[in-house]
Design an enzyme around this catalytic site. Structure first.
Site, mmCIF file in Angstrom:
data_model
loop_
_atom_site.group_PDB
_atom_site.id
_atom_site.type_symbol
_atom_site.label_atom_id
_atom_site.label_comp_id
_atom_site.label_asym_id
_atom_site.label_seq_id
_atom_site.Cartn_x
_atom_site.Cartn_y
_atom_site.Cartn_z
ATOM 1 N N HIS A 100 1.006 5.085 1.339
ATOM 2 C CA HIS A 100 0.422 6.094 2.223
ATOM 3 C C HIS A 100 0.464 7.444 1.510
ATOM 4 O O HIS A 100 1.498 7.813 0.932
ATOM 5 C CB HIS A 100 1.247 6.251 3.505
ATOM 6 C CG HIS A 100 1.236 5.071 4.422
ATOM 7 N ND1 HIS A 100 0.402 4.989 5.520
ATOM 8 C CD2 HIS A 100 1.956 3.922 4.425
ATOM 9 C CE1 HIS A 100 0.622 3.847 6.166
ATOM 10 N NE2 HIS A 100 1.567 3.181 5.516
ATOM 11 N N HIS A 136 0.842 -1.198 0.000
ATOM 12 C CA HIS A 136 0.000 0.000 0.000
ATOM 13 C C HIS A 136 0.873 1.244 0.000
ATOM 14 O O HIS A 136 1.993 1.231 0.513
ATOM 15 C CB HIS A 136 -0.933 0.027 1.229
ATOM 16 C CG HIS A 136 -0.238 -0.196 2.532
ATOM 17 N ND1 HIS A 136 0.178 -1.450 2.953
ATOM 18 C CD2 HIS A 136 0.142 0.665 3.508
ATOM 19 C CE1 HIS A 136 0.767 -1.351 4.130
ATOM 20 N NE2 HIS A 136 0.773 -0.070 4.491
HETATM 21 P P1 DGP Z 1 1.914 0.151 7.456
HETATM 22 O O1 DGP Z 1 2.247 0.347 8.890
HETATM 23 O O2 DGP Z 1 2.811 0.930 6.508
HETATM 24 O O3 DGP Z 1 1.815 -1.302 7.096
HETATM 25 O O4 DGP Z 1 0.481 0.790 7.268
HETATM 26 C C1 DGP Z 1 -0.707 0.140 7.599
HETATM 27 C C2 DGP Z 1 -1.744 1.184 7.804
HETATM 28 O O5 DGP Z 1 -3.017 0.567 7.782
HETATM 29 C C3 DGP Z 1 -1.649 1.933 9.133
HETATM 30 O O6 DGP Z 1 -1.415 3.315 8.896
HETATM 31 C C4 DGP Z 1 -2.990 1.733 9.804
HETATM 32 C C5 DGP Z 1 -3.873 1.239 8.667
HETATM 33 N N1 DGP Z 1 -4.896 0.289 9.052
HETATM 34 C C6 DGP Z 1 -4.734 -0.811 9.832
HETATM 35 N N2 DGP Z 1 -5.895 -1.482 9.937
HETATM 36 C C7 DGP Z 1 -6.816 -0.771 9.211
HETATM 37 C C8 DGP Z 1 -8.209 -0.972 8.932
HETATM 38 O O7 DGP Z 1 -8.852 -1.940 9.362
HETATM 39 N N3 DGP Z 1 -8.809 -0.030 8.159
HETATM 40 C C9 DGP Z 1 -8.117 1.050 7.634
HETATM 41 N N4 DGP Z 1 -8.820 1.912 6.878
HETATM 42 N N5 DGP Z 1 -6.820 1.249 7.884
HETATM 43 C C10 DGP Z 1 -6.174 0.354 8.657
#
Ligand code: DGP
Length: 113
Positions: free
Chosen positions: A101, A99
């Site tokens: 950011h 993903h």
């Molecule tokens: P990373 O730490 O780079 O793997 O980013 C993962 C991101 O995903 C973190 O910023 C929080 C987000 N995240 C975790 N669980 C969920 C979820 O259930 N829904 C959404 N919208 N974001 C989530």
């Protein structure tokens, strides 16, 4: 193919709720559930790749980056924004599904922590 127990695969399948801002055949953009800036979006490929090293589809990655720039404009981030792809544990990747950011709406530090 969707991976079991992957939260982003579950969001893409509509099994887990998320605020979807944009979607096409190959990717989706949602709001991060734990925002680290006033605007914090995630651009996620629909295909499950553990991280950027696993994805060999340059067209997909290019389209996601272009879409991130469009979303930044849509979110009025004319003062700047940051795109980040955390890869692996040392970089702080917590969700093992590639993903991008998109962060904006506040001043950022350099170098990042
Ligand atoms: P990373 O730490 O780079 O793997 O980013 C993962 C991101 O995903 C973190 O910023 C929080 C987000 N995240 C975790 N669980 C969920 C979820 O259930 N829904 C959404 N919208 N974001 C989530």
């Amino acid at each position: 193919m969707a991976k079991q127990n992957c939260i982003f695969c579950q969001i893409i399948a509509g099994e887990l709720k998320a605020t979807i801002l944009w979607e096409d055949d190959s990717a989706i953009a949602i709001r991060d559930l734990y925002p680290q800036a006033p605007t914090h979006l995630l651009i996620i490929p629909k295909e499950h790749y553990t991280d950027i090293t696993e994805c060999k589809d340059g067209l997909l990655i290019g389209n996601m980056l272009k879409q991130a720039a469009s979303l930044a404009s849509q979110e009025d981030l004319s003062n700047g924004f940051r795109l980040i792809i955390n890869t692996g544990p040392q970089a702080g990747q917590t969700v093992a599904h590639l993903h991008i950011h998109l962060l904006g709406g506040r001043n950022m530090q350099w170098p990042p922590g």
